[in-house]
Design a protein around this motif. Structure first.
Motif, PDB file in Angstrom:
ATOM      1  N   ASP A 132       0.835  -1.209   0.000  1.00  0.00           N
ATOM      2  CA  ASP A 132       0.000   0.000   0.000  1.00  0.00           C
ATOM      3  C   ASP A 132       0.868   1.256   0.000  1.00  0.00           C
ATOM      4  OD1 ASP A 132      -2.311  -1.542   0.152  1.00  0.00           O
ATOM      5  OD2 ASP A 132      -2.403  -1.436   2.344  1.00  0.00           O
ATOM      6  N   LEU A 133       1.877   1.265   0.853  1.00  0.00           N
ATOM      7  CA  LEU A 133       2.760   2.434   0.979  1.00  0.00           C
ATOM      8  C   LEU A 133       3.505   2.698  -0.327  1.00  0.00           C
ATOM      9  CD1 LEU A 133       4.171   1.720   4.550  1.00  0.00           C
ATOM     10  CD2 LEU A 133       2.548   3.514   3.918  1.00  0.00           C
ATOM     11  N   GLU A 134       3.946   1.632  -0.967  1.00  0.00           N
ATOM     12  CA  GLU A 134       4.655   1.781  -2.254  1.00  0.00           C
ATOM     13  C   GLU A 134       3.720   2.315  -3.325  1.00  0.00           C
ATOM     14  OE1 GLU A 134       6.269  -2.056  -3.005  1.00  0.00           O
ATOM     15  OE2 GLU A 134       7.810  -1.899  -1.427  1.00  0.00           O
ATOM     16  N   PHE A 135       2.465   1.855  -3.314  1.00  0.00           N
ATOM     17  CA  PHE A 135       1.488   2.338  -4.294  1.00  0.00           C
ATOM     18  C   PHE A 135       1.205   3.823  -4.092  1.00  0.00           C
ATOM     19  CE2 PHE A 135      -2.969   3.316  -5.306  1.00  0.00           C
ATOM     20  CZ  PHE A 135      -2.969   3.035  -6.665  1.00  0.00           C
ATOM     21  N   LEU A 136       0.994   4.229  -2.849  1.00  0.00           N
ATOM     22  CA  LEU A 136       0.731   5.640  -2.554  1.00  0.00           C
ATOM     23  C   LEU A 136       1.890   6.522  -2.978  1.00  0.00           C
ATOM     24  CD1 LEU A 136      -0.920   5.225   0.963  1.00  0.00           C
ATOM     25  CD2 LEU A 136      -2.068   6.098  -1.085  1.00  0.00           C
ATOM     26  N   LYS A 137       3.088   6.036  -2.741  1.00  0.00           N
ATOM     27  CA  LYS A 137       4.289   6.797  -3.120  1.00  0.00           C
ATOM     28  C   LYS A 137       4.389   6.920  -4.626  1.00  0.00           C
ATOM     29  CE  LYS A 137       9.265   7.039  -2.311  1.00  0.00           C
ATOM     30  NZ  LYS A 137      10.439   6.377  -1.658  1.00  0.00           N
ATOM     31  N   LYS A 138       4.113   5.813  -5.330  1.00  0.00           N
ATOM     32  CA  LYS A 138       4.169   5.808  -6.798  1.00  0.00           C
ATOM     33  C   LYS A 138       3.138   6.761  -7.399  1.00  0.00           C
ATOM     34  CE  LYS A 138       2.234   2.725  -9.396  1.00  0.00           C
ATOM     35  NZ  LYS A 138       1.818   1.461 -10.080  1.00  0.00           N
ATOM     36  N   GLU A 139       1.955   6.812  -6.765  1.00  0.00           N
ATOM     37  CA  GLU A 139       0.887   7.690  -7.260  1.00  0.00           C
ATOM     38  C   GLU A 139       1.016   9.114  -6.733  1.00  0.00           C
ATOM     39  OE1 GLU A 139      -1.622   6.807  -9.427  1.00  0.00           O
ATOM     40  OE2 GLU A 139      -0.511   4.910  -9.634  1.00  0.00           O
ATOM     41  N   LYS A 140       2.082   9.353  -5.958  1.00  0.00           N
ATOM     42  CA  LYS A 140       2.367  10.675  -5.376  1.00  0.00           C
ATOM     43  C   LYS A 140       1.190  11.159  -4.513  1.00  0.00           C
ATOM     44  CE  LYS A 140       5.439  11.986  -9.157  1.00  0.00           C
ATOM     45  NZ  LYS A 140       5.745  12.955 -10.244  1.00  0.00           N
ATOM     46  N   LEU A 141       0.689  10.239  -3.690  1.00  0.00           N
ATOM     47  CA  LEU A 141      -0.442  10.536  -2.820  1.00  0.00           C
ATOM     48  C   LEU A 141      -0.020  10.688  -1.360  1.00  0.00           C
ATOM     49  CD1 LEU A 141      -3.009   8.094  -4.425  1.00  0.00           C
ATOM     50  CD2 LEU A 141      -3.014  10.584  -4.604  1.00  0.00           C
TER      51      LEU A 141
END
Length: 245
Positions: free
Chosen positions: A235-244
């Motif tokens: 989840d954390l990696e996804f949020l970082k990738k989406e710049k969220l």
């Protein structure tokens, strides 16, 4: 699960909760609702329950006597060895959320105290209230609507109330995240199509898409919830990738 509501307007509570999920839960015997008219415990010949505030000021204050007697009648009926939680609906209380609903759903009996006018004499509040709770930072005419909001939210968590157990486990605020977008037929509506992944039949991909959508929606609409959300490394990696974040 037994709900006891101390109120000046029992018909408002009875009518408001007699339909939909709460109404069906009562019919099935999964919850019970008992409304107590505080006026019935007034010793005034006019059934008056309020009086002028000491020290002056606008409005009237609910007197302690009728409130205490109404509460005591309910406690005697419950006949529990431990003190029943008494929830006073007030904008000064802790703000209600799903976590509080989950905790309260573990109780066998709950008493809701609905105030009116300028409030209730502080002495009786100190004597009987265990949980002052608010449903938001605004002022309403009385505690009946907040009580109904809380009872509705708690009822959904009572075992057997929702036909699909998963509904209560994965809806909004599960893991402190907002729920993912939902779609139904038709497949295309006014040139807008359902996301292809939901038509794929691939449950793994669907679950992954729904999780990502919950993360996106929470980050954009309620970023404050992410602070206490149960997030995985993925989840954390996804949020970082989406710049969220």
């Amino acid at each position: 699960m037994n709900f006891h509501v101390l109120t000046l307007f029992p018909e408002m509570i009875d009518t408001g909760l007699s339909t939909s999920i709460t109404g069906r839960a009562m019919e099935k015997g999964l919850i019970s609702l008992h409304t107590v008219n505080i006026r019935d415990y007034s010793k005034n010949k006019h059934n008056q329950v309020d009086d002028y505030p000491y020290g002056g000021g606008a409005g009237m204050v609910m007197a302690p006597g009728p409130v205490y007697r109404a509460y005591n009648a309910v406690e005697e009926k419950i006949h529990s060895k431990k003190k029943t939680k008494v929830i006073y609906l007030t904008p000064q209380g802790k703000v209600f959320n799903q976590k509080i609903a989950e905790e309260l759903a573990k109780e066998e009996d709950l008493i809701f105290l609905c105030g009116h006018y300028e409030g209730i004499d502080e002495r009786v509040l100190d004597m009987i209230v265990t949980d002052p709770i608010s449903i938001g930072d605004y002022v309403l005419t009385g505690g009946e609507l907040p009580a109904m909001v809380m009872i509705d939210a708690i009822t959904r968590l009572v075992p057997g109330v929702l036909n699909n157990k998963a509904s209560a486990e994965i809806e909004t605020f599960h893991d402190n995240l907002l729920e993912y977008p939902q779609y139904t037929r038709p497949e295309t509506f006014m040139d807008l199509s359902v996301p292809e992944v939901l038509l794929s039949g691939h449950h793994g991909k669907i679950n992954n898409w729904r999780r990502e959508q919950s993360l996106i929606r929470t980050a954009k609409m309620r970023p404050d919830l992410l602070e206490e959300a149960k997030l995985t490394q993925k989840d954390l990696e996804f949020l970082k990738k989406e710049k969220l974040t």
